[in-house]
Enzyme design. Structure first.
Site, PDB file in Angstrom:
ATOM      1  N   GLY A  18      10.319 -14.695  29.528  1.00  0.00           N
ATOM      2  CA  GLY A  18      10.730 -13.849  30.925  1.00  0.00           C
ATOM      3  C   GLY A  18      12.404 -14.069  30.436  1.00  0.00           C
ATOM      4  N   ALA A  20      14.303 -16.640  31.426  1.00  0.00           N
ATOM      5  CA  ALA A  20      14.586 -18.141  30.943  1.00  0.00           C
ATOM      6  C   ALA A  20      14.385 -18.223  29.335  1.00  0.00           C
ATOM      7  CB  ALA A  20      13.750 -19.047  31.728  1.00  0.00           C
ATOM      8  N   SER A  46       7.762 -12.190  35.659  1.00  0.00           N
ATOM      9  CA  SER A  46       8.256 -12.015  37.140  1.00  0.00           C
ATOM     10  C   SER A  46       9.783 -11.397  36.710  1.00  0.00           C
ATOM     11  CB  SER A  46       8.788 -13.316  38.012  1.00  0.00           C
ATOM     12  OG  SER A  46       7.211 -13.737  38.112  1.00  0.00           O
ATOM     13  N   SER A  47      10.334 -12.058  35.947  1.00  0.00           N
ATOM     14  CA  SER A  47      11.735 -11.552  35.628  1.00  0.00           C
ATOM     15  C   SER A  47      12.012  -9.923  35.826  1.00  0.00           C
ATOM     16  CB  SER A  47      12.231 -11.976  34.170  1.00  0.00           C
ATOM     17  OG  SER A  47      12.278 -13.218  34.073  1.00  0.00           O
ATOM     18  N   GLN A  51      13.985  -7.366  42.188  1.00  0.00           N
ATOM     19  CA  GLN A  51      14.549  -6.313  42.779  1.00  0.00           C
ATOM     20  C   GLN A  51      15.914  -6.339  43.232  1.00  0.00           C
ATOM     21  OE1 GLN A  51      12.118  -5.571  46.060  1.00  0.00           O
ATOM     22  NE2 GLN A  51      10.437  -4.595  44.890  1.00  0.00           N
ATOM     23  N   GLY A  52      16.126  -7.638  43.894  1.00  0.00           N
ATOM     24  CA  GLY A  52      17.362  -7.713  44.351  1.00  0.00           C
ATOM     25  C   GLY A  52      18.741  -8.047  43.387  1.00  0.00           C
ATOM     26  N   GLU A 118      22.570 -10.302  50.854  1.00  0.00           N
ATOM     27  CA  GLU A 118      21.298 -10.631  50.791  1.00  0.00           C
ATOM     28  C   GLU A 118      21.229 -11.787  52.179  1.00  0.00           C
ATOM     29  OE1 GLU A 118      19.186 -11.571  47.495  1.00  0.00           O
ATOM     30  OE2 GLU A 118      18.911  -9.235  47.161  1.00  0.00           O
ATOM     31  N   HIS A 233       7.135 -14.756  50.379  1.00  0.00           N
ATOM     32  CA  HIS A 233       7.875 -13.759  50.762  1.00  0.00           C
ATOM     33  C   HIS A 233       7.096 -12.726  52.211  1.00  0.00           C
ATOM     34  CE1 HIS A 233      10.029  -9.871  50.900  1.00  0.00           C
ATOM     35  NE2 HIS A 233      10.964 -10.436  50.053  1.00  0.00           N
ATOM     36  N   ARG A 278      14.011 -16.162  55.474  1.00  0.00           N
ATOM     37  CA  ARG A 278      12.969 -16.163  54.723  1.00  0.00           C
ATOM     38  C   ARG A 278      11.541 -16.766  55.275  1.00  0.00           C
ATOM     39  NH1 ARG A 278      13.038 -14.682  48.376  1.00  0.00           N
ATOM     40  NH2 ARG A 278      13.965 -12.882  48.981  1.00  0.00           N
ATOM     41  N   HIS A 337       5.722 -16.125  46.238  1.00  0.00           N
ATOM     42  CA  HIS A 337       6.748 -15.552  45.646  1.00  0.00           C
ATOM     43  C   HIS A 337       7.510 -16.170  44.719  1.00  0.00           C
ATOM     44  CE1 HIS A 337       9.582 -12.321  45.147  1.00  0.00           C
ATOM     45  NE2 HIS A 337      10.687 -13.103  45.679  1.00  0.00           N
ATOM     46  N   ARG A 372      14.589 -21.745  48.315  1.00  0.00           N
ATOM     47  CA  ARG A 372      15.378 -20.901  47.470  1.00  0.00           C
ATOM     48  C   ARG A 372      16.170 -20.004  48.275  1.00  0.00           C
ATOM     49  NH1 ARG A 372      14.638 -15.726  43.962  1.00  0.00           N
ATOM     50  NH2 ARG A 372      13.267 -15.591  45.873  1.00  0.00           N
TER      51      ARG A 372
HETATM   52  C1  LIG Z   1       8.785  -9.246  42.834  1.00  0.00           C
HETATM   53  C2  LIG Z   1       9.704 -10.355  42.548  1.00  0.00           C
HETATM   54  C3  LIG Z   1      11.076  -9.951  42.742  1.00  0.00           C
HETATM   55  C4  LIG Z   1      12.246 -11.059  42.533  1.00  0.00           C
HETATM   56  N1  LIG Z   1      13.251 -10.757  42.701  1.00  0.00           N
HETATM   57  C5  LIG Z   1      14.255 -11.725  42.421  1.00  0.00           C
HETATM   58  C6  LIG Z   1      15.666 -11.313  42.570  1.00  0.00           C
HETATM   59  O1  LIG Z   1      16.051 -10.273  43.040  1.00  0.00           O
HETATM   60  N2  LIG Z   1      16.673 -12.188  42.114  1.00  0.00           N
HETATM   61  C7  LIG Z   1      16.355 -13.371  41.918  1.00  0.00           C
HETATM   62  O2  LIG Z   1      17.196 -14.344  41.399  1.00  0.00           O
HETATM   63  N3  LIG Z   1      14.972 -13.772  41.625  1.00  0.00           N
HETATM   64  C8  LIG Z   1      13.967 -12.829  41.823  1.00  0.00           C
HETATM   65  N4  LIG Z   1      12.615 -13.213  41.775  1.00  0.00           N
HETATM   66  C9  LIG Z   1      12.337 -14.516  40.895  1.00  0.00           C
HETATM   67  C10 LIG Z   1      12.613 -14.090  39.673  1.00  0.00           C
HETATM   68  O3  LIG Z   1      12.192 -13.187  39.157  1.00  0.00           O
HETATM   69  C11 LIG Z   1      11.838 -15.431  38.986  1.00  0.00           C
HETATM   70  O4  LIG Z   1      12.191 -16.716  39.238  1.00  0.00           O
HETATM   71  C12 LIG Z   1      12.642 -15.456  37.388  1.00  0.00           C
HETATM   72  O5  LIG Z   1      12.454 -14.254  36.915  1.00  0.00           O
HETATM   73  C13 LIG Z   1      11.662 -16.482  36.411  1.00  0.00           C
HETATM   74  O6  LIG Z   1      12.033 -16.153  35.290  1.00  0.00           O
HETATM   75  P1  LIG Z   1      11.485 -16.933  34.068  1.00  0.00           P
HETATM   76  O7  LIG Z   1      11.616 -16.778  32.757  1.00  0.00           O
HETATM   77  O8  LIG Z   1      11.535 -18.554  34.352  1.00  0.00           O
HETATM   78  O9  LIG Z   1       9.811 -16.646  34.432  1.00  0.00           O
HETATM   79  P2  LIG Z   1       8.907 -15.170  34.102  1.00  0.00           P
HETATM   80  O10 LIG Z   1      10.271 -14.183  34.078  1.00  0.00           O
HETATM   81  O11 LIG Z   1       7.875 -15.381  35.160  1.00  0.00           O
HETATM   82  O12 LIG Z   1       8.576 -15.424  32.677  1.00  0.00           O
HETATM   83  C14 LIG Z   1       7.735 -16.627  32.222  1.00  0.00           C
HETATM   84  C15 LIG Z   1       6.828 -15.765  31.135  1.00  0.00           C
HETATM   85  O13 LIG Z   1       6.028 -16.756  30.437  1.00  0.00           O
HETATM   86  C16 LIG Z   1       4.600 -16.464  30.018  1.00  0.00           C
HETATM   87  N5  LIG Z   1       3.880 -17.455  29.936  1.00  0.00           N
HETATM   88  C17 LIG Z   1       3.312 -18.116  30.876  1.00  0.00           C
HETATM   89  N6  LIG Z   1       2.416 -19.260  30.261  1.00  0.00           N
HETATM   90  C18 LIG Z   1       2.585 -18.974  29.081  1.00  0.00           C
HETATM   91  C19 LIG Z   1       1.986 -19.566  27.871  1.00  0.00           C
HETATM   92  N7  LIG Z   1       1.169 -20.672  28.060  1.00  0.00           N
HETATM   93  N8  LIG Z   1       2.232 -19.277  26.726  1.00  0.00           N
HETATM   94  C20 LIG Z   1       3.146 -18.221  26.598  1.00  0.00           C
HETATM   95  N9  LIG Z   1       3.669 -17.686  27.544  1.00  0.00           N
HETATM   96  C21 LIG Z   1       3.441 -17.990  28.731  1.00  0.00           C
HETATM   97  C22 LIG Z   1       4.380 -15.310  31.378  1.00  0.00           C
HETATM   98  O14 LIG Z   1       3.417 -14.563  30.947  1.00  0.00           O
HETATM   99  C23 LIG Z   1       5.704 -14.781  31.407  1.00  0.00           C
HETATM  100  O15 LIG Z   1       5.900 -13.856  30.755  1.00  0.00           O
HETATM  101  C24 LIG Z   1      11.486 -12.153  42.036  1.00  0.00           C
HETATM  102  C25 LIG Z   1      10.293 -12.589  41.726  1.00  0.00           C
HETATM  103  C26 LIG Z   1       9.370 -11.376  41.924  1.00  0.00           C
HETATM  104  C27 LIG Z   1       7.934 -11.988  41.392  1.00  0.00           C
END
Ligand SMILES: Cc1cc2nc3c(=O)[nH]c(=O)nc-3n(C[C@H](O)[C@H](O)[C@H](O)COP(=O)(O)OP(=O)(O)OC[C@H]3O[C@@H](n4cnc5c(N)ncnc54)[C@H](O)[C@@H]3O)c2cc1C
Length: 515
Positions: A18, A20, A46-47, A51-52, A118, A233, A278, A337, A372
């Site tokens: 994602g 990160a 989730s990334s 939306q926001g 927001e 949410h 929220r 969420h 958060r």
């Molecule tokens: C609908 C929605 C709307 C949101 N809107 C906002 C917003 O507007 N602003 C904001 O700041 N935050 C928002 N958030 C929260 C934010 O999107 C997430 O906190 C953030 O994207 C997390 O990023 P990440 O890279 O940590 O994880 P993710 O983006 O979730 O990526 C993690 C990835 O790791 C993969 N994975 C998991 N386990 C394994 C494994 N064992 N081996 C290999 N891959 C694995 C998953 O499949 C996924 O692809 C929202 C979340 C949702 C669900």
């Protein structure tokens, strides 16, 4: 074609792609790294759903200190003050870096970045893209940048199942990949596996986000923190869709109101009404549903006909589910969420076990405390990715030679058996009896060593953390302890959680730890 994994030995391995994981890989360039993506790159995160937008104090009337103060207020006494100051200070330049990486944010007529407002932000500071398509645009740009980077080996269709640990240090990753078991020898592993929504019946998160990274870290002996704090949410589209489509707060910001089936605005007497924090809105909706009512978002008057222009993706999701938001009430319910808790990390993203780092939603930096602030998670992931990369590249690289024979690959995890258990006991409103029976139901599943084991293990740790916190604070609400207690963050290790669970239940065989 599957690459020769032996040739990749010693490189940092990033688990999860994602925002990160993508950002840590990019920040480590030109150092060669391996990025494991469970599905095709750019999917399943989730990334991509965000939306926001991303919060950063870029406006003339804004300041990192104001952003930090809003973050602390939302976190309800449990944020790490120093981390909040550090992240909010770094946020504006992180946005400029994203622009340089090719992210096309929405702009005003004169070319300046458009800044949205927001709930609980005291200034307009939300940078967004394609209206409500911020996550999609962010992931598009970062995936393209990763594809262009010669230093990043992307392995798609690879799921990490265990960390390999020797003498208390991470020495590798065991994964399922195309062609079977894949073993990576490395002493530098970054967990970027996202949230835990996939453990619950109703969640806005993709199904693949069920806390697998937390299970990897816990089995490796790492400390997890603030696990009990789960943000619901309040307005996810009701029904059986997985993930549940999210109807952003911004829709209420544009004037939509919450009503029950009688047409009554049941939040009208709350301070802030529909724009209350929220967690307060989620509790009010949860209570209304528990009383046997239905709850709807009414956007017919406001934003009314402007809905399609302002929220094109949300309008499309509603219509796909059979509801026209311009002319009909939209049925909603709270859904899991965001997870404030995660792998406990220091300011450089280091976990408590040598060789382990975490970034993004899977990490617990202390920024979010008990709740958060909206749009603070993507910016946290982007900012912290730089610090994680700096720390990883400064650590001694080693191929992490193992003396022990290779472990067998655990079975494909399956979270479906725990979803109803967790949703019953770990909802918006919690109590002793519900948490106790959740723990008792999860303990044998966590110990059974089969596909349910990892999801049940993380559910169990969350339930134990929630059971131990005998107060109501932020997103953790105990109907039997409605008052606030001492402001203390929580931490938990696997053995500790199992010992606590066994005090409630006897008869569980020892659990497999990373060897
Ligand atoms: C609908 C929605 C709307 C949101 N809107 C906002 C917003 O507007 N602003 C904001 O700041 N935050 C928002 N958030 C929260 C934010 O999107 C997430 O906190 C953030 O994207 C997390 O990023 P990440 O890279 O940590 O994880 P993710 O983006 O979730 O990526 C993690 C990835 O790791 C993969 N994975 C998991 N386990 C394994 C494994 N064992 N081996 C290999 N891959 C694995 C998953 O499949 C996924 O692809 C929202 C979340 C949702 C669900």
């Amino acid at each position: 074609m599957r690459p020769d994994l032996r040739a990749l030995a010693g490189r940092p391995v990033i688990i999860g792609a994602g925002v990160a994981g993508l950002m840590v890989a990019l920040r480590l360039a030109p150092e060669p790294v391996v990025l494991l993506s469970k599905g095709p790159l750019g999917t399943g995160s989730s990334s991509a759903f965000a939306q926001g937008g991303l919060a950063a104090s870029l406006g003339d009337d804004d300041d990192p200190a104001l952003h930090s103060a809003d973050t602390l207020a939302a976190g309800d006494g449990l944020c790490d003050d120093a981390i909040a100051k550090r992240i909010t200070r770094a946020a504006p330049s992180a946005i400029r870096d994203l622009v340089r990486l090719g992210v096309r944010f929405d702009r005003r007529a004169g070319g300046a970045l458009a800044l949205g407002l927001e709930a609980a932000h005291s200034r307009r500071r939300i940078v967004h893209a394609a209206g409500d398509g911020t996550g999609r645009e962010l992931v598009r740009a970062l995936v393209e940048a990763v594809r262009r980077a010669p230093s990043i080996v992307v392995l798609e269709g690879f799921e990490a199942r265990r960390l390999l640990v020797e003498d208390g240090t991470v020495v590798g990753v065991l994964a399922a990949g195309r062609g079977g078991t894949a073993s990576f020898e490395t002493t530098r592993v970054v967990i970027a596996t996202g949230g835990i929504g996939g453990l619950f019946a109703q969640s806005t998160n993709p199904n693949g986000c069920f806390g697998q990274g937390l299970a990897l870290a816990a089995r490796a002996g790492a400390e997890l923190a603030d696990l009990e704090f789960i943000q619901f949410h309040p307005t996810a589209l009701a029904g059986h869709l997985r993930p549940a489509p999210l109807i952003s707060e911004a829709v209420r910001g544009e004037g939509a109101v919450l009503v029950d089936e009688t047409g009554r605005r049941f939040l009208v007497d709350e301070p802030g009404a529909e724009l209350a924090p929220r967690d307060a809105v989620a509790r009010a909706v949860w209570r209304r549903l528990a009383e046997g009512h239905q709850v709807f978002l009414d956007a017919r008057r406001n934003p009314g006909a402007r809905f399609d222009v302002r929220f094109p993706a949300i309008a499309a999701a509603c219509r796909a589910a059979g509801f026209d938001p311009v002319t009909q009430l939209i049925p909603i319910r709270p859904a899991v969420h965001y997870h404030m808790g995660g792998v406990a990390v220091d300011a450089a993203g280091r976990g408590s076990v040598p060789g382990l780092w975490a970034c993004g939603e899977a990490a617990c930096t202390g920024l979010h405390g008990a709740n958060r602030l909206a749009s603070n998670s993507l910016i946290e992931a982007v900012v912290c990715a730089s610090w994680v990369a700096e720390s990883v590249s400064g650590a001694v690289a080693s191929a992490g030679h193992r003396r022990r024979p290779p472990e067998t690959l655990p079975l494909t995890p399956d979270a479906s058996r725990v979803r109803n258990i967790l949703s019953r006991g770990l909802g918006v409103l919690r109590n002793e009896a519900g948490l106790r029976s959740t723990i008792q139901a999860l303990l044998p599943l966590a110990c059974d060593g089969g596909p349910v084991s990892d999801p049940a293990l993380i559910g169990l740790m969350i339930a134990v953390a929630a059971w131990r916190r005998q107060e109501s604070r932020g997103a953790h609400w105990r109907t039997d302890f409605p008052e606030r207690g001492a402001a203390q963050r929580s931490s938990l290790r696997l053995e500790e959680a199992l010992a606590a669970a066994r005090t409630l239940d006897a008869g569980c065989t020892p659990i497999a730890r990373s060897a």
